[in-house]
Design a protein around this motif. Structure first.
Motif, PDB file in Angstrom:
ATOM      1  N   SER A 167     -36.115 -12.162  71.367  1.00  0.00           N
ATOM      2  CA  SER A 167     -36.632 -11.001  72.077  1.00  0.00           C
ATOM      3  C   SER A 167     -38.035 -11.289  72.567  1.00  0.00           C
ATOM      4  CB  SER A 167     -36.647  -9.759  71.168  1.00  0.00           C
ATOM      5  OG  SER A 167     -37.681  -9.835  70.211  1.00  0.00           O
ATOM      6  N   GLU A 169     -40.625  -9.372  72.336  1.00  0.00           N
ATOM      7  CA  GLU A 169     -41.599  -8.956  71.321  1.00  0.00           C
ATOM      8  C   GLU A 169     -41.798 -10.044  70.269  1.00  0.00           C
ATOM      9  OE1 GLU A 169     -42.261  -5.330  68.070  1.00  0.00           O
ATOM     10  OE2 GLU A 169     -40.579  -5.276  69.475  1.00  0.00           O
ATOM     11  N   THR A 225     -31.448  -5.957  65.272  1.00  0.00           N
ATOM     12  CA  THR A 225     -31.082  -5.471  66.604  1.00  0.00           C
ATOM     13  C   THR A 225     -30.382  -4.126  66.531  1.00  0.00           C
ATOM     14  OG1 THR A 225     -30.837  -7.764  67.340  1.00  0.00           O
ATOM     15  CG2 THR A 225     -29.872  -6.070  68.741  1.00  0.00           C
ATOM     16  N   GLN A 227     -31.102  -1.620  64.627  1.00  0.00           N
ATOM     17  CA  GLN A 227     -32.154  -0.604  64.640  1.00  0.00           C
ATOM     18  C   GLN A 227     -32.707  -0.420  66.051  1.00  0.00           C
ATOM     19  OE1 GLN A 227     -35.371  -1.256  61.880  1.00  0.00           O
ATOM     20  NE2 GLN A 227     -36.513   0.533  62.553  1.00  0.00           N
ATOM     21  N   SER A 228     -32.916  -1.538  66.753  1.00  0.00           N
ATOM     22  CA  SER A 228     -33.421  -1.462  68.129  1.00  0.00           C
ATOM     23  C   SER A 228     -32.430  -0.757  69.042  1.00  0.00           C
ATOM     24  CB  SER A 228     -33.711  -2.864  68.666  1.00  0.00           C
ATOM     25  OG  SER A 228     -34.733  -3.485  67.940  1.00  0.00           O
ATOM     26  N   SER A 233     -35.321  -0.145  72.729  1.00  0.00           N
ATOM     27  CA  SER A 233     -36.193  -1.319  72.822  1.00  0.00           C
ATOM     28  C   SER A 233     -36.256  -1.781  74.265  1.00  0.00           C
ATOM     29  CB  SER A 233     -35.653  -2.447  71.938  1.00  0.00           C
ATOM     30  OG  SER A 233     -36.318  -3.665  72.208  1.00  0.00           O
TER      31      SER A 233
END
Length: 284
Positions: A167, A169, A225, A227-228, A233
């Motif tokens: 990702s 981030e 992922t 949770q994202s 996100s």
């Protein structure tokens, strides 16, 4: 998927809950089931300390080699094709030795998990071979998933091997190697949940997930992922859902909460989802 290997750590985590559900829904109804439709597509890679560019080069060369010569396929077959997993032992951390320090979260079967003091999983076997290939002693540091990338960023570990999704981030914290595995997120529901039975496409599943309001609770592993996907996100391209995300230390605990009717569904990576549900249903 690998044949039903009863990993002690998983069984101990779920057997008490699973037995209590043994009579529910009839013998033909599983305790839990995976909706076999990908709701995301992502790439796994290793996260390397930004101050060690030579280590990233070595890792990329190694990944290319094990892809080309079939070694990676052989390792994956031990977990998805019925082969015999190979245990990996961590050396003790010793600053006087030439060591490769790997950060992981050993609660993400089949990529990393433990039986006693022995590590197993695709990433762990790859880590051992990589350390050997560069002439270093392997040290595995087991920690919460949301600390894995940070430990490498802070130079407490050299490389993160933890079913790590690439990702933007995370790329600000570590340097990603080339991808070695294509992954996806999937939904887990209770065995008698029929909401997704008629779904044929990702869009069908998305429509149901987007219809859930803020009273709905979706479980998953903290920092992953899943949770994202629920919370949204920008870097992964997920707009987010109205439902609440409830985080757990690992996917098994989230599925236990689902079975106890404390969640509406669970979203985790496809491979762990298959491993967890297979283990639960085998003792149900």
């Amino acid at each position: 998927m690998k044949k039903a290997v009863k990993f002690l750590s998983v069984i101990l985590a779920v057997i008490v809950v699973a037995v209590s559900f043994a009579a529910c829904g009839g013998s033909d109804t599983p305790a839990v089931k995976v909706i076999e439709i990908n709701i995301s597509d992502e790439e796994y890679a290793f996260g390397v300390d930004k101050n060690q560019p030579e280590l990233k080069e070595q890792a990329n060369a190694f990944i290319a080699q094990i892809k080309e010569d079939g070694t990676l396929d052989e390792i994956c077959n031990r977990y998805f094709g019925g082969g015999e997993p190979v245990g990996v032992t961590s050396a003790a951390l010793d600053a006087s030795k030439d060591q490769l320090i790997v950060a992981t979260n050993a609660e993400f079967e089949p990529f990393e998990y433990k039986n006693g003091d022995t590590f197993y999983g695709i990433d762990m076997e790859v880590a051992k071979l990589f350390a050997d290939s560069i002439g270093k002693e392997l040290v595995i540091q087991d920690m919460n998933f949301d600390a894995v990338v940070l430990s490498v960023q802070q130079q407490k570990c050299d490389i993160a091997m933890a079913g790590l999704t690439v990702s933007e981030e995370r790329a600000q914290q570590v340097d990603f190697t080339d991808s070695y595995y294509a992954a996806s997120q999937r939904v887990i529901v209770r065995g008698d949940d029929t909401r997704f039975d008629n779904c044929k496409t990702k869009e069908d599943v998305d429509a149901i997930l987007n219809s859930l309001d803020s009273s709905a609770k979706i479980g998953g592993q903290n920092g992953t992922t899943g949770q994202s996907y629920v919370e949204g996100s920008d870097s992964l391209g997920f707009p987010g859902l109205q439902a609440q995300f409830v985080g757990f230390a690992n996917g098994s605990l989230a599925v236990q909460a689902l079975m106890n009717n404390n969640l509406d569904l669970v979203i985790i990576d496809a491979a762990p989802a298959a491993a967890i549900t297979t283990s639960i249903n085998a003792v149900n």
